[in-house]
Motif scaffolding. Structure first.
Motif, PDB file in Angstrom:
ATOM      1  N   TYR A  62       0.805  -1.218   0.000  1.00  8.08           N
ATOM      2  CA  TYR A  62       0.000   0.000   0.000  1.00  8.08           C
ATOM      3  C   TYR A  62       0.843   1.276   0.000  1.00  8.08           C
ATOM      4  N   GLY A  63       2.161   1.111  -0.100  1.00  9.20           N
ATOM      5  CA  GLY A  63       3.031   2.255  -0.305  1.00  9.20           C
ATOM      6  C   GLY A  63       3.377   3.034   0.936  1.00  9.20           C
ATOM      7  N   GLY A  64       3.222   2.430   2.119  1.00 12.39           N
ATOM      8  CA  GLY A  64       3.542   3.117   3.363  1.00 12.39           C
ATOM      9  C   GLY A  64       4.921   2.771   3.882  1.00 12.39           C
ATOM     10  N   ALA A  65       5.169   3.198   5.119  1.00 15.64           N
ATOM     11  CA  ALA A  65       6.467   2.957   5.762  1.00 15.64           C
ATOM     12  C   ALA A  65       6.261   2.137   7.026  1.00 15.64           C
ATOM     13  N   LEU A  66       7.013   1.058   7.166  1.00 10.05           N
ATOM     14  CA  LEU A  66       6.981   0.267   8.391  1.00 10.05           C
ATOM     15  C   LEU A  66       7.915   0.922   9.405  1.00 10.05           C
ATOM     16  N   VAL A  67       7.376   1.231  10.579  1.00  9.59           N
ATOM     17  CA  VAL A  67       8.165   1.807  11.667  1.00  9.59           C
ATOM     18  C   VAL A  67       8.347   0.714  12.717  1.00  9.59           C
ATOM     19  N   PRO A  68       9.529   0.112  12.812  1.00  7.00           N
ATOM     20  CA  PRO A  68       9.706  -1.026  13.714  1.00  7.00           C
ATOM     21  C   PRO A  68       9.899  -0.603  15.162  1.00  7.00           C
ATOM     22  N   TYR A  69       9.326  -1.372  16.076  1.00  7.01           N
ATOM     23  CA  TYR A  69       9.691  -1.248  17.491  1.00  7.01           C
ATOM     24  C   TYR A  69      10.075  -2.628  17.982  1.00  7.01           C
ATOM     25  N   MET A  70      11.239  -2.707  18.606  1.00 13.16           N
ATOM     26  CA  MET A  70      11.835  -3.993  18.939  1.00 13.16           C
ATOM     27  C   MET A  70      11.274  -4.542  20.247  1.00 13.16           C
ATOM     28  N   LEU A  71      10.923  -5.818  20.239  1.00 14.15           N
ATOM     29  CA  LEU A  71      10.601  -6.532  21.463  1.00 14.15           C
ATOM     30  C   LEU A  71      11.902  -7.050  22.077  1.00 14.15           C
ATOM     31  N   ASP A  72      11.919  -7.204  23.388  1.00 12.27           N
ATOM     32  CA  ASP A  72      13.139  -7.547  24.111  1.00 12.27           C
ATOM     33  C   ASP A  72      13.168  -9.050  24.414  1.00 12.27           C
ATOM     34  N   GLU A  73      14.005  -9.777  23.676  1.00 10.07           N
ATOM     35  CA  GLU A  73      14.089 -11.226  23.842  1.00 10.07           C
ATOM     36  C   GLU A  73      14.558 -11.600  25.242  1.00 10.07           C
ATOM     37  N   SER A  74      15.419 -10.784  25.849  1.00  6.78           N
ATOM     38  CA  SER A  74      15.980 -11.115  27.164  1.00  6.78           C
ATOM     39  C   SER A  74      14.942 -11.047  28.275  1.00  6.78           C
ATOM     40  N   THR A  75      13.815 -10.404  28.019  1.00 10.44           N
ATOM     41  CA  THR A  75      12.736 -10.329  29.015  1.00 10.44           C
ATOM     42  C   THR A  75      11.482 -11.055  28.532  1.00 10.44           C
ATOM     43  N   GLY A  76      11.687 -12.135  27.771  1.00 15.00           N
ATOM     44  CA  GLY A  76      10.543 -12.905  27.280  1.00 15.00           C
ATOM     45  C   GLY A  76       9.781 -12.187  26.200  1.00 15.00           C
ATOM     46  N   TRP A  77      10.505 -11.508  25.308  1.00 20.14           N
ATOM     47  CA  TRP A  77       9.922 -10.700  24.234  1.00 20.14           C
ATOM     48  C   TRP A  77       9.037  -9.603  24.817  1.00 20.14           C
ATOM     49  N   GLY A  78       9.593  -8.919  25.813  1.00 19.09           N
ATOM     50  CA  GLY A  78       8.860  -7.886  26.522  1.00 19.09           C
ATOM     51  C   GLY A  78       8.645  -6.628  25.688  1.00 19.09           C
ATOM     52  N   LEU A  79       7.567  -5.918  26.038  1.00 17.58           N
ATOM     53  CA  LEU A  79       7.196  -4.669  25.392  1.00 17.58           C
ATOM     54  C   LEU A  79       7.763  -3.499  26.182  1.00 17.58           C
ATOM     55  N   SER A  80       8.387  -2.556  25.493  1.00 23.48           N
ATOM     56  CA  SER A  80       9.002  -1.409  26.152  1.00 23.48           C
ATOM     57  C   SER A  80       8.414  -0.117  25.606  1.00 23.48           C
TER      58      SER A  80
END
Length: 493
Positions: A194-212
Motif C-alpha cells: 500500500y506504499g507506506g512505511a513500516l516503523v519497527p519497534y523492537m521486542l526484548d528477547e531477554s525479558t521474554g519478548w517484553g514490550l518497552s
C-alpha cells in the motif's frame, strides 16, 4: 537495507517499458510495490518444501499455523451446522435427527434466516446482520461493553480485515505504521503493497519478548523526525511469532501511549484462545480501554481483529474473520464499508462458522458436553506440545528459546558458529535461511527463518509451529535434535 524491503533491479527503467519478451504482463513490469513485497511464511523455504514434496519427500509443514493440515480435527458442532446450512434439504429428511443433534438442526435453521436465498446468495458487504449480531454479543460478553453491529465487519479471515484497515490508513509513502519486531509478515508485506512505511519497534528477547514503552517512544520520535506521519500501532496478543502474552499493565501502557501520541491501535487478537499459562490471561484491549475510564474510553481509536483460523477450531480454509471498530470516525467507517462493498461480501460458509464459534453450545444443550470436551482436550494438548517443543530446544547446545505462553509457535534463537555464517554468506544466503534450508533438506521439516520476521542485528532465529500432533511431535523433536547436533558438529570442528 531493512529486512522488510526487497531490492528489485531495473524497476525504474522497466516502469517505462510497455512489454518484455512479447508480454505486457511480464514479471518485471508489474506494480513496483508488488515486486518489493516479501512474505516469508510462503517464501523460499516453502517453495523448496513444495518442490521436495512433489519429488516424493515427506514434508512436515510447520511454517504456517494451519492446524487441520497437521492433524487437528474439526469441531463437530461447527461442521454440523455448516453442513446443514450448505445442504438445507437434509433437514427435510425425516431421519435427520438420527444424524444431527437437535441443537445443531435448530441453529442451522436460525442461521439460514440470515441468508435470503441460502448461503449461495450475497449478503451485506459487512456480513449478514444476524452474523454481526452474534459477533457483537461475543464482544459484549467478553469485554462488558455494548457493541454496535454497524461497526463490525465480517471478512474472509482476519488478514483481509487487517489489509483493509492498512489500505485505508496509508495515504502515501510518508505514512508509517508501528509494527513489533519480530512481526508477522502480513504487516510488512501489506504496508509495502500500500506504499507506506513500516516503523519497527523492537521486542526484548531477554525479558521474554517484553514490550518497552521507551522503545516505542524512541521509534515514534525517530520516525517523526524523519518526516514520517505515524498513523497506527500494531500489537499481536498473544504474540506471533514470539508466543508472549501481554499483561493488563502492558495493555494500559499501550492504550495510554496511543491516546497521547494520537495513534490508532490495531489489536491483533486472533490467538486469544491460545493461552497456556495462568499468570497473564488474555484480556481484550477494548475491555481495558473501557475500564480505564476517560479520556481513554471514548478517546482511543481501536480496531480489534479475530478469526476462526486459530484457537481450538483452527478452521483456516473456511476463511472467516471479523473486526470491530471502536471510536473510529463515522466517515472513516463509511469509507471502509465502501471498500468492503467492492468485494461484494465475505464468503457465507465462513460467516456461519464464525457465528457458531463465537456462540457455541451452552450448558444444557444437546451438544454442549461433546463440544466442551473437544475444546478442552485440544487446548490441553496444545499446552503440552508448547512445553515439549520449548524444553527440547533449550536442551540443545547453541539454542535458547523463550517459553511459548500463547499462540501456536516457538521462536528459538540459533547461536550459529562463525563457520556456518561464513558458509551461508559464501552461498549468498542469510545464515538463518541457510540453517533452515539444511534442516528442510535433511529432515523434511519446513520452518521460517527469523530474518523473515525481523530480529536484532547479529541474532538468528527460526519459527516453527507447535501444531504437529502429540504422536508426531516426539519424532519431530528427535529429528530436529539429531539435525542440530550434526550441523553444529560440522561447523564447530
Amino acid at each position: 537495507m531493512p529486512f522488510f524491503m526487497h531490492e528489485t533491479q531495473g524497476m525504474a527503467s522497466d516502469a517505462l517499458s510497455h512489454e518484455r519478451e512479447g508480454k505486457v504482463m511480464h514479471g518485471d513490469l508489474l506494480n513496483t510495490s508488488i515486486l518489493r513485497a516479501e512474505y516469508a511464511v510462503r517464501g523460499e523455504l516453502y517453495l523448496r518444501a513444495e518442490a521436495l514434496r512433489m519429488e516424493g519427500k515427506e514434508i512436515i509443514f510447520t511454517n504456517v499455523g494451519n492446524p487441520h493440515a497437521l492433524g487437528c480435527k474439526p469441531q463437530t458442532f461447527i461442521r454440523q451446522v455448516a453442513s446443514l446450512c450448505l445442504s438445507p434439504f437434509l433437514m427435510d429428511n425425516p431421519d435427520v435427527g438420527k444424524l444431527f443433534p437437535p441443537d445443531a438442526i435448530a441453529r442451522a435453521k436460525h442461521m439460514l434466516t440470515a441468508f435470503k436465498g441460502g448461503v449461495g446468495a450475497y449478503t451485506d458487504s459487512r456480513g449478514a446482520p444476524l452474523v454481526r449480531e452474534e459477533v457483537a454479543k461475543f464482544y459484549e460478553q467478553r469485554d462488558g461493553v455494548p457493541s454496535n453491529i454497524n461497526n463490525i465487519f465480517v471478512t474472509d479471515g482476519a488478514s483481509v480485515a487487517v489489509r483493509m484497515c492498512l489500505n485505508a490508513l496509508i495515504r502515501n509513502e510518508n505514512d508509517g505504521i508501528l509494527v513489533p519486531i519480530p512481526q508477522y509478515p502480513l504487516y510488512s508485506a501489506s504496508i509495502q503493497l500500500y506504499g507506506g512505511a513500516l516503523v519497527p519497534y523492537m521486542l526484548d528477547e531477554s525479558t521474554g519478548w517484553g514490550l518497552s514503552i521507551e522503545r516505542l517512544t524512541a521509534a515514534v520520535k525517530s520516525a517523526r523526525a524523519s518526516g514520517t506521519s505515524v498513523r497506527a500501532l500494531v500489537f499481536i496478543n498473544p504474540g506471533n511469532p514470539t508466543g508472549q502474552c501481554l499483561s493488563r499493565t502492558n495493555l494500559e501502557e499501550l492504550i495510554k501511549f496511543a491516546y497521547e501520541q494520537r495513534i490508532v491501535l490495531m489489536a491483533d487478537e486472533v490467538y486469544q484462545e491460545n493461552v497456556y499459562q495462568e499468570e497473564r490471561p488474555f484480556i481484550g484491549a477494548r475491555r481495558v480501554a473501557h475500564e480505564m475510564g476517560e479520556p481513554y474510553r471514548s478517546g482511543v481509536e481501536l480496531i480489534s481483529f479475530h478469526t476462526i483460523s486459530k484457537g481450538t477450531s483452527g478452521e483456516c480454509g473456511l476463511r472467516g474473520g471479523c473486526m470491530e471498530l471502536t471510536n473510529i470516525h463515522p466517515g472513516a467507517v463509511d469509507e471502509i464499508y465502501k471498500c468492503a462493498s467492492i468485494n461484494l461480501c465475505p464468503n457465507t460458509t465462513g460467516q456461519v462458522a464464525l457465528a457458531v464459534m463465537l456462540n457455541p453450545p451452552k450448558p444444557g444443550d444437546a451438544s454442549y458436553k461433546s463440544y466442551a470436551a473437544e475444546k478442552s482436550e485440544e487446548l490441553a494438548s496444545l499446552r503440552r506440545r508448547a512445553r515439549l517443543v520449548t524444553s527440547a530446544f533449550n536442551a540443545l547446545d547453541g539454542v535458547t528459546c523463550n517459553e511459548t505462553d500463547g499462540a501456536m509457535y516457538a521462536f528459538p534463537r540459533i547461536h550459529l558458529p562463525a563457520a556456518a555464517i561464513a558458509k551461508a554468506k559464501s552461498l549468498g544466503k542469510a545464515p538463518d535461511v541457510y540453517y533452515c534450508l539444511r534442516l528442510l533438506e535433511s529432515t523434511g521439516i519446513s520452518t521460517v527463518p527469523g530474518s523473515g520476521f525481523g530480529q536484532e542485528e547479529g541474532t538468528f532465529h527460526l519459527r516453527t509451529t507447535i501444531l504437529p500432533r502429540e504422536e508426531v511431535m516426539h519424532s519431530f523433536v528427535k529429528m530436529f535434535q539429531d539435525f542440530h547436533v550434526g550441523f553444529m558438529k560440522e561447523f564447530s570442528a
